[in-house]
Design an enzyme around this catalytic site. Structure first.
Site, PDB file in Angstrom:
ATOM      1  N   TYR A 112     -10.938   1.503  13.479  1.00 32.46           N
ATOM      2  CA  TYR A 112      -9.811   2.477  12.708  1.00 32.46           C
ATOM      3  C   TYR A 112     -10.273   4.009  12.737  1.00 32.46           C
ATOM      4  O   TYR A 112      -9.305   4.617  13.172  1.00 32.46           O
ATOM      5  CB  TYR A 112     -10.076   2.079  11.076  1.00 32.46           C
ATOM      6  CG  TYR A 112      -9.107   2.717  10.032  1.00 32.46           C
ATOM      7  CD1 TYR A 112      -7.839   2.156   9.994  1.00 32.46           C
ATOM      8  CD2 TYR A 112      -9.528   3.790   9.660  1.00 32.46           C
ATOM      9  CE1 TYR A 112      -7.001   3.051   9.197  1.00 32.46           C
ATOM     10  CE2 TYR A 112      -8.708   4.461   8.537  1.00 32.46           C
ATOM     11  CZ  TYR A 112      -7.459   4.116   8.515  1.00 32.46           C
ATOM     12  OH  TYR A 112      -6.588   4.712   7.669  1.00 32.46           O
ATOM     13  N   GLY A 135       0.785  -1.211  -0.073  1.00 32.14           N
ATOM     14  CA  GLY A 135      -0.034   0.004  -0.002  1.00 32.14           C
ATOM     15  C   GLY A 135       0.920   1.091   0.017  1.00 32.14           C
ATOM     16  O   GLY A 135       1.847   1.451  -0.551  1.00 32.14           O
TER      17      GLY A 135
END
Length: 337
Positions: free
Chosen positions: A156, A18
């Protein structure tokens, strides 16, 4: 893979995939010596090759950032093999896609340990070495979700909010001490990364980023720029980030209702999720299936490679001055009438 480089010493957590993977390549392209911190051996080996191919020098280190002892030992190894750390980039995270009521206490804690405390531990390891030298830069890879929580990502979002508060407190302390160490934060939009294929999900369909989606190289370029210009407290990447943060500032209740209505469907594709799909919450997925996931996810055809907001975030001073000049001109003209 240690060796002498011509550039700075940079540590990147979450470097096997990522944004972290793309950032490692971007630093390497300048000749930097890049320490790669992540769990999965397959991804780490591939990331190290990326760095070497790009012109940098790589030091892959298998580290669980939820363990401060491992992070601190990695920092010792970096300084022993590469020299003093100039830039530390915190990017490692994990997440869950599920309603809060379907996330166990252990799962929520694990997301918090990696995604929030991992940043705290990386920052502490860097500061323990940078403060005595009175120089260095810490870059926190944030998110628009540091300001605006959305459904199905409570763990998150909570961690990103916590990073924001922690970083603001630390920045004030460094300013009080007149320290030569800088900390800055880069708030990211939805990015085309492999996370949507490896984080724990209990959604009926495959997870996806909420459009517009940006390529990880856009994020990486912003991280490198922030490392070079760390006196700015934060950078916003992508028009959607700016829109989300401003919208939440002026109409948070309206966003609550909008996300309650649209937030579930917008984070899923129309294709069912495989119940046997592995997740990286407890163990790295690339070690399980022997696959290097790389920097990009499966959304290349839908992703953007640039955005005017990136330029605007870097030149906000000039834009403010230009806006002020225009406003002054309008007022002056009106007074002449």
């Amino acid at each position: 893979m240690s060796g002498k480089g011509t550039g700075r010493v940079v540590a990147v957590t979450g470097a096997s995939g990522g944004i972290g993977r793309a950032a490692a390549r971007a630093f390497a392209g300048r000749g930097d010596r890049v320490a790669l911190l992540a769990r999965g051996e397959k991804g780490l080996d591939a990331a190290a090759k990326d760095v070497e191919d790009a012109g940098g020098t790589a030091l892959p280190l298998s580290v669980d950032t939820a363990d401060f002892g491992q992070v601190d030992a990695a920092a010792d190894r970096i300084e022993k093999e590469f020299g003093p750390i100039d830039v530390w980039v915190n990017d490692a995270f994990t997440s869950t896609f599920a309603p809060f009521t379907e996330i166990s206490a252990d799962e929520f804690k694990r997301v918090t340990d990696v995604t929030y405390l991992g940043y705290v531990y990386g920052t502490k390891a860097a500061l323990n070495r940078m403060r005595s030298r009175d120089r260095g830069t810490i870059v926190q890879v944030g998110s628009a979700l540091a300001y605006r929580g959305i459904p199905l990502q409570s763990a998150y979002c909570g961690a990103k909010h916590a990073i924001q508060g922690f970083t603001e407190s630390l920045r004030c302390e460094l300013l009080h001490d007149k320290s030569g160490v800088h900390v800055t934060m880069v708030q990211m939009p939805a990015v085309n990364t492999p996370q949507f294929d490896w984080v724990l999900s209990r959604l009926p369909n495959k997870a996806q980023p909420v459009p517009p989606i940006y390529q990880p190289e856009v994020a990486a370029d912003a991280i490198v720029y922030a490392a070079d210009h760390p006196k700015r407290r934060e950078y916003w990447v992508g028009g959607s980030t700016a829109g989300t943060m401003l919208g939440n500032k002026f109409a948070p209740g309206l966003l609550d209702r909008y996300l309650a209505k649209k937030g579930y469907a917008s984070q899923q594709t129309s294709r069912p999720r495989s119940p046997d799909r592995p997740s990286n919450l407890w163990e790295p997925v690339d070690d399980e299936d022997g696959r290097d996931y790389g920097a990009h996810g499966r959304f290349d055809r839908r992703s953007r490679s640039g955005d005017m907001q990136v330029w605007a975030s870097r030149h906000h001073g000039q834009l403010a001055a230009a806006s002020g000049a225009v406003a002054f001109g309008v007022v002056k003209k009106a007074l002449r009438r």
